[in-house]
Motif scaffolding. Structure first.
Motif, short mmCIF file in Angstrom:
data_model
loop_
_atom_site.label_atom_id
_atom_site.label_comp_id
_atom_site.label_asym_id
_atom_site.label_seq_id
_atom_site.Cartn_x
_atom_site.Cartn_y
_atom_site.Cartn_z
N GLU A 1 0.94 -1.21 -0.01
CA GLU A 1 -0.10 -0.01 0.14
C GLU A 1 1.04 1.09 0.06
O GLU A 1 2.04 1.22 0.93
CB GLU A 1 -0.92 -0.05 1.04
N ARG B 1 -2.27 -1.29 -3.41
CA ARG B 1 -3.64 -0.34 -2.94
C ARG B 1 -3.00 0.81 -2.94
O ARG B 1 -1.73 0.93 -2.47
CB ARG B 1 -3.93 -0.97 -1.75
N GLU C 1 -7.05 -0.36 -6.16
CA GLU C 1 -6.65 -1.62 -5.58
C GLU C 1 -6.55 -2.37 -7.05
O GLU C 1 -6.90 -2.32 -8.10
CB GLU C 1 -7.75 -2.18 -4.91
N THR D 1 -3.95 4.80 -1.24
CA THR D 1 -5.32 5.38 -0.36
C THR D 1 -4.75 7.03 -0.01
O THR D 1 -3.36 7.15 -0.11
CB THR D 1 -5.61 4.71 0.99
#
Length: 428
Positions: A174, A262, A215, A264
């Protein structure tokens, strides 16, 4: 290099003040619809710098909503680079005006999104930056560069992500941008007040739109505002701050160039701030659709969000009443280059006391302004180059971070950045 800065608000003012400490350009034209704002910054530079430096700065009036007006000002001053420092609602017109003038372009916020018409909290509609990326071929044909999202977040966070991908990880689970602060603004009586440190117009746009998550298996999806709360520990005395999902450009930029499972973005808003934003939304005061309102001079049309912005203190003016630090960075998890699980937070902290003392700019707008100036210097030197519509992660991170951290005495910006090792994330 001849630079046109469009917008002389808090960030545009800080861009000019930081640029005044550098010598990589021939001229900076600071422009605004209210030319008096630009003239105040130019006068500040003349007061705090020598005559040679001051001679490279001038002020101009501009209508950022009109691409022809943007192009005309750029042509009149022989501009090579247009630096967009106005609200993101003006991105389309400034973007078009720069290309029409044959100039290169930079911004710190990208063209606005539009929620999916039927399923906004699961599917993206028009995403941040889509309109700009659709015009990439035009910029490539013209041999011009549009460097988009080159502020602090997006911007420096994307540079950090590129650095992590190049040097720290063999596989990334991530890329999580995390923004937090311990800033407090007080009134004349010393009481803490609600005074956003950045444009409330932009804050409402980011925080109330459906946040986007990327994702590898599903691409871009959306979720509800303020979702997935987590308490993140910020460095250098800021401490734990509750962060929530917010719509932001990093999630739309990083996957285009970097390989991660991922991506974010979470913003440290705090419970009180979230409550106020929800109230504004519920009352319809976050809307940009004009309402017909009675006035002493007859009916007028006004957007509720513009009224909210007008009622709050100008973020450029709250620095003297602000104290604390702001932190921008990216939290990266995955497999290190040695094959072991790894988690790191790469970050930069700005202290309001420092930025007010040195630049008379509050720390949030100053930290945002720092990074496009560094990028412009790298472009002027030919260290960064390219054509088309590109994000910060499309360029090597090392020269940016080296110039940023190098001392002022050695020709750098004197802004060290940090790398915190965190406990690796369990994959069970």
């Amino acid at each position: 290099m001849r630079i046109l800065v469009v917008g002389a608000g808090g960030v545009g003012d800080a861009i000019a003040k930081i640029a005044a400490t550098r010598t990589f350009y021939e001229a900076v034209v600071l422009s605004d619809y209210d030319v008096a704002r630009a003239e105040r910054t130019v006068a500040w530079i003349a007061e705090h710098h020598d005559a040679e430096t001051a001679s490279r700065f001038s002020a101009a009036r501009i209508d950022a909503s009109d691409p022809d007006a943007v192009a005309a000002v750029a042509r009149a001053h022989g501009v090579t680079h247009v630096m967009n420092a106005v609200e993101p609602k003006f991105v389309p017109s400034v973007f078009a005006g720069a290309l029409a003038a044959g100039a290169h372009y930079l911004d710190m916020a990208m063209s606005l999104s539009e929620p999916h018409p039927t399923d906004p909290f699961a599917l993206p509609g028009v995403k941040l930056g889509d309109d700009q990326f659709e015009q990439a071929a035009d910029w490539e044909t013209a041999g011009r560069l549009a460097l988009v999202g080159m502020g602090v977040e997006p911007g420096l966070s994307d540079v950090f992500a590129r650095y992590a991908a190049d040097h720290l990880f063999s596989e990334i689970d991530e890329l999580g941008t995390r923004d937090g602060a311990n800033l407090v603004v007080r009134n004349e009586a010393g009481e803490e007040i609600f005074a956003p440190s950045f444009s409330i117009w932009t804050t409402l746009e980011e925080c109330l739109n459906p946040p986007v998550i990327w994702e590898r298996d599903s691409g871009w999806t959306t979720t509800a505002p303020f979702s997935e709360p987590e308490v993140f520990e910020f460095p250098e005395g800021i401490g734990p701050v509750e962060c929530v999902n917010v719509e932001h450009e990093e999630v739309l930029l990083m996957p285009r160039w970097l390989d991660a499972k991922r991506v974010t973005f979470k913003y440290g808003l705090g419970g009180e701030f979230i409550g106020i934003l929800r109230t504004l939304r519920d009352l319809g005061l976050a809307s940009t659709v004009p309402l017909r309102v009675r006035s002493a001079n007859g009916p007028v049309e006004v957007a509720p969000r513009d009224v909210v912005a007008a009622a709050l203190p100008d973020p450029a003016t709250i620095g003297p009443r602000m104290e604390g630090k702001t932190c921008a960075g990216v939290y990266v998890t995955g497999t290190g280059v040695d094959g072991s699980p790894r988690a790191v937070y790469l970050y930069h902290v700005a202290d309001n006391a420092d930025t007010m003392r040195e630049y008379e700019s509050q720390c949030v707008v100053w930290q945002t302004a720092l990074n496009p100036v560094i990028a412009l210097e790298l472009l002027a030197a030919g260290v960064w180059s390219g054509v088309g519509v590109l994000g910060p992660e499309a360029f090597p991170a090392d020269p940016f971070l080296e110039l940023m951290a190098r001392s002022l005495a050695d020709g750098g910006y004197g802004q060290p950045w940090g790398l915190d090792e965190r406990a690796p994330v369990s994959r069970s």
